[in-house]
Structures are given as structure tokens and as C-alpha cells.
Scaffold this motif. Structure first.
Motif, short mmCIF file in Angstrom:
data_model
loop_
_atom_site.label_atom_id
_atom_site.label_comp_id
_atom_site.label_asym_id
_atom_site.label_seq_id
_atom_site.Cartn_x
_atom_site.Cartn_y
_atom_site.Cartn_z
N GLU A 146 1.39 -0.69 -0.29
CA GLU A 146 -0.14 0.13 -0.12
C GLU A 146 1.15 1.17 -0.41
N SER A 147 1.55 0.93 0.58
CA SER A 147 3.30 2.05 0.39
C SER A 147 3.75 2.44 -0.50
N VAL A 148 3.48 1.64 -1.92
CA VAL A 148 4.07 1.56 -3.01
C VAL A 148 3.27 1.77 -3.53
N ASN A 149 2.35 1.63 -4.02
CA ASN A 149 0.84 2.41 -4.47
C ASN A 149 0.81 3.54 -3.60
N PHE A 150 0.54 3.92 -3.01
CA PHE A 150 0.53 5.75 -2.44
C PHE A 150 2.02 5.92 -3.03
N PRO A 164 -8.59 -10.74 -4.39
CA PRO A 164 -7.65 -9.32 -3.69
C PRO A 164 -8.99 -8.81 -4.83
N LEU A 165 -9.11 -8.77 -5.49
CA LEU A 165 -10.70 -7.99 -6.10
C LEU A 165 -12.04 -8.19 -4.78
N PRO A 220 -6.92 -4.05 -6.25
CA PRO A 220 -6.44 -5.06 -6.18
C PRO A 220 -5.05 -5.97 -6.35
N HIS A 221 -4.28 -5.21 -6.94
CA HIS A 221 -3.24 -5.65 -7.44
C HIS A 221 -2.14 -5.87 -6.10
N VAL A 222 -2.33 -4.76 -4.82
CA VAL A 222 -1.39 -4.53 -4.04
C VAL A 222 -2.21 -5.73 -3.42
N TYR A 223 -3.55 -5.87 -2.74
CA TYR A 223 -3.38 -7.33 -2.37
C TYR A 223 -3.32 -8.90 -3.00
N ARG A 224 -3.25 -8.15 -3.90
CA ARG A 224 -2.44 -9.66 -4.94
C ARG A 224 -0.80 -9.70 -3.89
N ASP A 225 -0.36 -8.89 -4.33
CA ASP A 225 1.14 -8.57 -3.50
C ASP A 225 1.50 -9.01 -2.93
N TYR A 227 3.07 0.90 -10.06
CA TYR A 227 1.80 0.73 -10.19
C TYR A 227 1.15 1.59 -10.79
N GLY A 228 0.31 1.15 -11.82
CA GLY A 228 -0.69 1.38 -13.19
C GLY A 228 -2.14 3.06 -12.60
N SER A 229 -2.46 3.01 -13.19
CA SER A 229 -3.33 4.31 -12.99
C SER A 229 -4.29 3.95 -13.95
N THR A 230 -4.91 4.61 -13.99
CA THR A 230 -6.73 4.83 -14.63
C THR A 230 -7.00 6.50 -14.21
#
Length: 296
Positions: A75-79, A254-255, A243-248, A136-139
């Protein structure tokens, strides 16, 4: 993109002068400032527990300490990844307006803003690549229709302001959290130091842009602008549930966890805490007519 002249005030000019001077006084070279360790301790938390997306729900305890620690890393990396993408988009918008008609007055401060945000993007990306091995990607949230120049300019800087205030909530908490490692605290502390100036500037500019827009658009169109900005607020908050964070982090569904957390009303209190300041500003200035946010 260009609009009529910005309705400036003595206060706005004073704020610009003060913040520009502060940018010079507080300048640091991020390429020399950071001493990146080879690795960060994965037995420690990488994000304050109360900032994690399952916090305040039964899932937080059900996941267990080991999974929560792994989750704090990702979650840190996602942030920080969200910061990379958000900064890139805001730089595109601000560069497109610097020294353009309608933005003559704040353009000198834009130079400081662009330089600082470019450096923020670099150190957030550096953190992600060094310690997560990826960004991580974004939309993006697209508008329903083309906006008039006044509305487009207002929305650009209103989105920037909201993004900065949301991020600053996290920065402030993690910079003060002694349980986090020095590198994480430093990244958040330095970003908060610069963002405090950007937020002060953004509030002044957004107020002026809203005044100009309100004079030119119909009540119905202003309601459409408000509705879009509210969707952006919810979209931005929901981007934290990745969900990619939860998977990692090793979570089996994750979804499913993402959907459950977004639907869990116990999360609203923590989300509202994170966005309390920008929402109060939008209400005070009349940009938002109420505190109701949509479900998207």
C-alpha cells in the motif's frame, strides 16, 4: 484552455510573493538529500496502520499481523505510485498554462511549482522502483463532455488541490510516525514541507477561478461542474483500494476484498477524515452545495 484575466487581489499577490520567497528559502536538492538504503526492513510497517485500507473493519484483524505488514509495504508503494501518476498529470496541465493568457500573474510561482513537483515525482518513483521493483498503473476519470475554458481551468486546479490535500493527510501522519523507518518518514516529511506551500497557493487560485467561472456559467452548468468534481473525489479515494496491492500482499481474493472494503460503511469515517480539509474548503467557498458524495 485560455480564459479571461484572473480577478486577482492584493491578498493573492501577497500570497504569491510570500510563497515564492519561501520556495527559494526552503529549496533542497533531492538528488543529494536522500541516502537510499539498499533495502528496507520488511519486518516493520511501511505505512501507519490507520492509513491502511482495511483499517476499521474486521478484515484488518482477520488478515493477521504478517499479512498486514506485507500489505503496508505494497500500500505504501501504491500510494507513492499514485503520486507519480498524479504529479505527471498536474505537470502537463500547469505547463500548458504557464505564461498563457489568463495566467500571467501566477506564472512566476508556477516555475517553483513545476520544479518542485518534478522533483517529487522523481523521489516517489525512485522509492517505488528501489523497494517495490515497480510503479503501479493508474486510470483516469474522464469528463462527460467538453468544458468551457472557465470550467476547464477551474477543474484542473480544483483537482490538483484536492489531490494535494489528500496526499498531505498521509504525508503528515507518516512523517510523524516513529514506528516507520527514517527513509519513509523523510520522503513524507519533505513532501509535506513543499505541499504546504502548494496547498496555500491552490486554495487562493481555486477561489479566484471559481469566482470567474460562477460569473460566466449558468446555475445548471455549475451543478454539472460540482457533480463531476464530487465524482473525482470519490474516484481518487477509491484508487487507494488496489486489488493488485492485495494480490502482492498474498491475499487470496484481492478483487473480492476491494469490493468488500469499498462497500463497507465502516470505511467512510476514515475516508472522511482523509478528505476533511478539502471538503470543508469546497463547502466554505460554495463550490460544493452539500457534503453528499456519489457512489461510483
Amino acid at each position: 484552455m485560455a480564459g479571461s484575466a484572473l480577478p486577482t487581489s492584493d491578498r493573492f499577490l501577497e500570497v504569491l510573493a510570500r510563497l515564492s520567497e519561501k520556495s527559494v528559502e526552503d529549496y533542497y536538492n533531492p538528488y543529494q538529500q536522500f541516502e537510499w538504503p539498499e533495502r528496507l526492513d520488511e519486518d516493520r510497517m511501511w505505512m501507519s496502520p490507520e492509513l491502511l485500507t482495511p483499517y476499521g473493519t474486521p478484515y484488518f484483524d482477520e488478515l493477521g499481523e504478517d499479512t498486514i505488514r506485507r500489505l503496508s509495504k505494497w500500500e505504501s508503494v501504491n500510494f507513492y505510485s499514485l503520486n507519480v501518476h498524479g504529479i505527471r498529470e498536474l505537470l502537463i496541465e500547469v505547463v500548458g498554462r504557464i505564461h498563457m493568457p489568463g495566467f500571467e500573474v501566477p506564472s512566476d510561482f508556477f516555475h517553483h511549482f513545476i520544479g518542485e513537483e518534478n522533483e517529487h515525482m522523481w523521489f516517489f518513483a525512485e522509492f517505488c522502483r528501489r523497494y517495490g521493483g515497480k510503479i503501479y498503473g493508474s486510470t483516469a476519470l474522464h469528463a462527460d463532455s467538453a468544458w468551457e475554458p472557465e470550467a476547464e481551468n477551474f477543474l484542473v486546479f480544483a483537482r490538483i488541490l484536492f489531490f494535494e490535500e489528500l496526499v498531505d493527510h498521509y504525508n503528515t501522519r507518516m512523517a510523524q510516525d516513529a514506528s516507520l523507518c527514517d527513509t519513509i518518514r523523510q520522503v513524507n516529511r519533505l513532501h509535506h514541507q513543499d505541499e504546504s506551500r502548494h496547498i496555500a497557493f491552490g486554495r487562493e487560485l481555486v477561489s479566484l477561478l471559481y469566482t470567474r467561472m460562477r460569473e460566466r456559467l449558468s446555475t445548471e452548468r455549475l451543478a454539472e461542474v460540482e457533480a463531476y468534481l464530487k465524482r473525482y473525489v470519490v474516484f481518487s479515494v477509491n484508487s487507494l483500494y488496489n486489488p493488485h496491492v492485495y494480490r502482492d500482499a498474498g491475499i487470496a481474493d484481492p478483487l473480492g476484498l476491494r469490493n468488500a472494503l469499498i462497500a463497507d460503511e465502516r470505511r467512510r469515517e476514515h475516508e472522511r477524515k482523509a478528505i476533511r480539509k478539502p471538503l470543508a474548503f469546497f463547502r466554505k467557498t460554495g463550490i460544493f452545495s452539500d457534503d453528499t458524495l456519489p457512489v461510483i
